[in-house]
Design an enzyme around this catalytic site. Sequence first.
Site, PDB file in Angstrom:
ATOM      1  CE  LYS A  46      14.874 -54.930 -20.108  1.00 11.05           C
ATOM      2  NZ  LYS A  46      13.812 -55.876 -19.109  1.00 11.05           N
ATOM      3  CE  LYS A  53       0.958 -63.207 -23.037  1.00 12.00           C
ATOM      4  NZ  LYS A  53       0.787 -64.211 -22.119  1.00 12.00           N
ATOM      5  CE  LYS A  63      -0.843 -54.096 -13.417  1.00  4.37           C
ATOM      6  NZ  LYS A  63      -0.169 -54.538 -12.419  1.00  4.37           N
TER       7      LYS A  63
END
Length: 343
Positions: A116, A195, A198
Site C-alpha cells: 500500500k 457482507k 464495520k
Amino acid sequence: VKRVLTGIKPTGVPHLGNVLGAILPAVELAQRSDHESFLFIADLHSLTVRPDPEALRAQTRAVAASWLACGLDPERVVFYRQSDVPEIPKLSWILSCSMPLGLLNRAHSFKDALAKGATADEVNVGLYAYPVLMAADILAFDADLVPVGKDQKQHLEITQEAARRFNLRYGEVFKVPDAVVDADVMTIPGLDGRKMSKSYDNTLVVFDDEKTMWKRIKSVATDSTPYGEPLSTEDDVLFQLTCAIQPDRRPSLARQYTTGRKNPELSGPERDESANYFGWGDAKKALLQAAVERFAEARERYRHWTTHPDELEDCLRHGAEKARHFARAVLDRVEASLGLSWI
Ligand code: TRP
C-alpha cells in the site's frame, strides 16, 4: 481433552455478524466437556496500529463485556487480557531469536502494508513481529487447536514453523498446534445487502439501545411495493436478518411477506382492512423485535458488565492468574531448554 485457544482483537462492540458467526459458536464449543478453551483479548496486537488510549480501553471493555454477555462462562473458560500475562511477550522475544527474517518478510500483513506504499520508516517493528507475538500467544499454552478465520491461516503456519524450528534445535519443547480454519461460517448480510462489516458501515449492533437499532433498521432501503401487496423475500436483508436471528420465525414471516398481511388467517378479499396489512415498516419492526427478543438476556448482561467496569476488571484479572499458571509451566520448559534457568 483438546485445548482450544483463540485471540480476539479489541476492535469495539461486536456487531450481529460477529455475534452469530463467531462469538456464539465459540461459546458453544467452550461448553463442551471434551474441550478446554482459552480465549483472550489481544490488546498487545492492537498496539501495532497505535490506537487512541481511551479508545483502546473502551474497546477492550466492550469486547470483554460482549463475550461474557453472550454466555461465556469465565469459570469454565480461561478468559484473559493478553497484556495481563507477561509470559507471552517474554516468549515472543525468545521465539523471535529463532524466527528467520525470511519467514516474516513473507507475512501478508507486513507485505500488504508495503504494497500500500508504506515506507520502512512508516511500518513499525510491532507490525513486522506481529506473527511472532501470535506464535507466543499460542505456544505459551500448549494449544492443540486454534480456530481462526481464513485471513489468519498464514499466521498459524508461521506459528507451526516456529515451533518446529525451536524443537529441532532445543528438543521437544513446544506442542505444534493445528489450525482450524472456519469452513464458510454463516455470512450475515449487512443492512445494505453486502457482507456485514464495520468498514461498510452497514452493521446492526444488538448491544445498542433500541432507539439506535431502530434508526439503523429504518435506514434499510426497500422497494416501492404498495402497502398491503405481497413483499418479496428474495434478496431482502430484513427477511434474512430476522430469520438469522430467530430461525423459528421463518415460516410465519414468509407467510406475512407472501400475503402482505400481519395475520394471514384474517385475510381474504372480503376482510381487507388495512390495519392487518404487512408492509416494509412491519418487516422492519419484525427485525427489531427479533433482535430485542433473542438478545434480551445478553443485552441485560452487557449493560451490567459495561456499567460495572471494576467487576469486569476483576474477572479478567482472575482469568489472567489462571492463564499465567499454565504459561509459567511452558516457560519453565523453554527456559530450561535454552540454558536461561539452571534447573
Ligand atoms: N491475529 C488475530 C486476528 O487478527 C488475533 C489473534 C492474536 C489470535 N493472537 C492470536 C488468534 C492467537 C488466534 C490465536 O484475528
